[in-house]
Design a protein around this motif. Structure first.
Motif, PDB file in Angstrom:
ATOM      1  N   GLU A   1       0.836  -1.207   0.000  1.00 26.92           N
ATOM      2  CA  GLU A   1       0.000   0.000   0.000  1.00 26.92           C
ATOM      3  C   GLU A   1       0.871   1.257   0.000  1.00 26.92           C
ATOM      4  O   GLU A   1       0.537   2.247  -0.647  1.00 26.92           O
ATOM      5  CB  GLU A   1      -0.936  -0.006   1.206  1.00 26.92           C
ATOM      6  CG  GLU A   1      -2.030  -1.044   1.104  1.00 26.92           C
ATOM      7  CD  GLU A   1      -2.856  -1.163   2.369  1.00 26.92           C
ATOM      8  OE1 GLU A   1      -2.671  -0.343   3.294  1.00 26.92           O
ATOM      9  OE2 GLU A   1      -3.695  -2.082   2.430  1.00 26.92           O
ATOM     10  N   PHE A   2       1.974   1.213   0.722  1.00 26.74           N
ATOM     11  CA  PHE A   2       2.907   2.335   0.735  1.00 26.74           C
ATOM     12  C   PHE A   2       3.486   2.562  -0.662  1.00 26.74           C
ATOM     13  O   PHE A   2       3.557   3.695  -1.140  1.00 26.74           O
ATOM     14  CB  PHE A   2       4.027   2.067   1.744  1.00 26.74           C
ATOM     15  CG  PHE A   2       5.176   3.026   1.647  1.00 26.74           C
ATOM     16  CD1 PHE A   2       5.057   4.322   2.132  1.00 26.74           C
ATOM     17  CD2 PHE A   2       6.377   2.646   1.081  1.00 26.74           C
ATOM     18  CE1 PHE A   2       6.115   5.217   2.048  1.00 26.74           C
ATOM     19  CE2 PHE A   2       7.434   3.523   0.993  1.00 26.74           C
ATOM     20  CZ  PHE A   2       7.310   4.818   1.472  1.00 26.74           C
ATOM     21  N   VAL A   3       3.883   1.502  -1.332  1.00 26.79           N
ATOM     22  CA  VAL A   3       4.441   1.618  -2.681  1.00 26.79           C
ATOM     23  C   VAL A   3       3.398   2.195  -3.631  1.00 26.79           C
ATOM     24  O   VAL A   3       3.705   3.065  -4.446  1.00 26.79           O
ATOM     25  CB  VAL A   3       4.960   0.248  -3.180  1.00 26.79           C
ATOM     26  CG1 VAL A   3       5.294   0.285  -4.658  1.00 26.79           C
ATOM     27  CG2 VAL A   3       6.172  -0.177  -2.366  1.00 26.79           C
TER      28      VAL A   3
ATOM     29  N   ASP B   1       3.979   5.379  -5.851  1.00 24.28           N
ATOM     30  CA  ASP B   1       3.875   5.198  -7.299  1.00 24.28           C
ATOM     31  C   ASP B   1       2.414   5.359  -7.713  1.00 24.28           C
ATOM     32  O   ASP B   1       1.511   5.035  -6.955  1.00 24.28           O
ATOM     33  CB  ASP B   1       4.346   3.800  -7.710  1.00 24.28           C
ATOM     34  CG  ASP B   1       5.822   3.580  -7.447  1.00 24.28           C
ATOM     35  OD1 ASP B   1       6.544   4.581  -7.258  1.00 24.28           O
ATOM     36  OD2 ASP B   1       6.250   2.411  -7.420  1.00 24.28           O
ATOM     37  N   GLY B   2       2.206   5.820  -8.907  1.00 21.56           N
ATOM     38  CA  GLY B   2       0.836   5.903  -9.423  1.00 21.56           C
ATOM     39  C   GLY B   2       0.321   4.515  -9.770  1.00 21.56           C
ATOM     40  O   GLY B   2       1.015   3.514  -9.678  1.00 21.56           O
ATOM     41  N   ASP B   3      -0.943   4.447 -10.195  1.00 19.69           N
ATOM     42  CA  ASP B   3      -1.520   3.161 -10.590  1.00 19.69           C
ATOM     43  C   ASP B   3      -0.814   2.568 -11.800  1.00 19.69           C
ATOM     44  O   ASP B   3      -0.834   1.371 -12.001  1.00 19.69           O
ATOM     45  CB  ASP B   3      -3.007   3.329 -10.912  1.00 19.69           C
ATOM     46  CG  ASP B   3      -3.815   3.651  -9.654  1.00 19.69           C
ATOM     47  OD1 ASP B   3      -3.377   3.219  -8.564  1.00 19.69           O
ATOM     48  OD2 ASP B   3      -4.848   4.320  -9.780  1.00 19.69           O
ATOM     49  N   ASP B   4      -0.185   3.441 -12.606  1.00 19.73           N
ATOM     50  CA  ASP B   4       0.515   2.955 -13.786  1.00 19.73           C
ATOM     51  C   ASP B   4       1.951   2.537 -13.490  1.00 19.73           C
ATOM     52  O   ASP B   4       2.687   2.157 -14.383  1.00 19.73           O
ATOM     53  CB  ASP B   4       0.509   4.017 -14.892  1.00 19.73           C
ATOM     54  CG  ASP B   4       1.157   5.326 -14.434  1.00 19.73           C
ATOM     55  OD1 ASP B   4       1.558   5.423 -13.250  1.00 19.73           O
ATOM     56  OD2 ASP B   4       1.270   6.243 -15.267  1.00 19.73           O
ATOM     57  N   GLY B   5       2.366   2.569 -12.212  1.00 19.76           N
ATOM     58  CA  GLY B   5       3.708   2.127 -11.841  1.00 19.76           C
ATOM     59  C   GLY B   5       4.760   3.208 -11.904  1.00 19.76           C
ATOM     60  O   GLY B   5       5.916   2.963 -11.606  1.00 19.76           O
TER      61      GLY B   5
END
Length: 169
Positions: A155-157, A161-165
């Motif tokens: 969840e922290f990552v 990062d956005g949903d697109d990575g």
């Protein structure tokens, strides 16, 4: 090292050096306002040698602070312990005094103060001032703590990062 640290967490080391006496392993979470200081011990200086002490010499010897995998440290904690094992949960406003050792799979309740040189055995529940073992954890708690910490890390990552990575800026 995949650790979650808040920007208001203090890591103390030696002045004017980049040396920190810390080892924090995978999926560690350190809460807001917590202070991590390496434990120290007083050393005796030899009186037989008549050498002038420089300003950088100190009668204190700093020891390493090791934090194991999947360990969670709450907010506003003061940590000076020598070792914190894996799968440990430390509540908010906890003081881990100088050179104490916390073994694996331990739960430390909120507002607990653990005295200097105390060793907390595995699978313990610690509470009070001074901190005393008041119960035991089940052996299955280790797996649950690992799963919770890995989920919190993911969840922290995602929050970084956005949903697109791609990393948010």
């Amino acid at each position: 090292m995949n650790s979650i640290r808040d920007t208001e967490t203090c890591l103390y080391g030696l002045k004017n050096t980049k040396t920190y006496f810390f080892d924090a392993y995978r999926y560690c979470q350190i809460g807001t306002g917590s202070i991590l200081r390496p434990p120290h011990a007083k050393t005796s200086l030899s009186t037989t040698k008549k050498t002038k002490l420089s300003s950088s010499s100190s009668p204190l010897k700093f020891l390493p602070l090791t934090i194991g995998n999947h360990t969670r440290i709450g907010s506003n904690c003061l940590v000076q312990s020598a070792s914190i094992g894996s799968s440990v949960i430390i509540g908010n406003n906890v003081v881990l005094s100088n050179r104490c050792i916390i073994k694996d799979n331990v739960y430390v309740s909120d507002d607990t103060i653990i005295a200097e040189d105390t060793v907390i055995p595995p699978f313990s529940v610690v509470k009070g001032c001074p901190g005393k073992v008041v119960g035991e954890l089940m052996e299955s708690c280790a797996v649950e703590i690992v799963d919770e910490n890995e989920k919190a890390y993911m969840e922290f990552v995602k929050s970084v990062d956005g949903d697109d990575g791609r990393r948010k800026r």
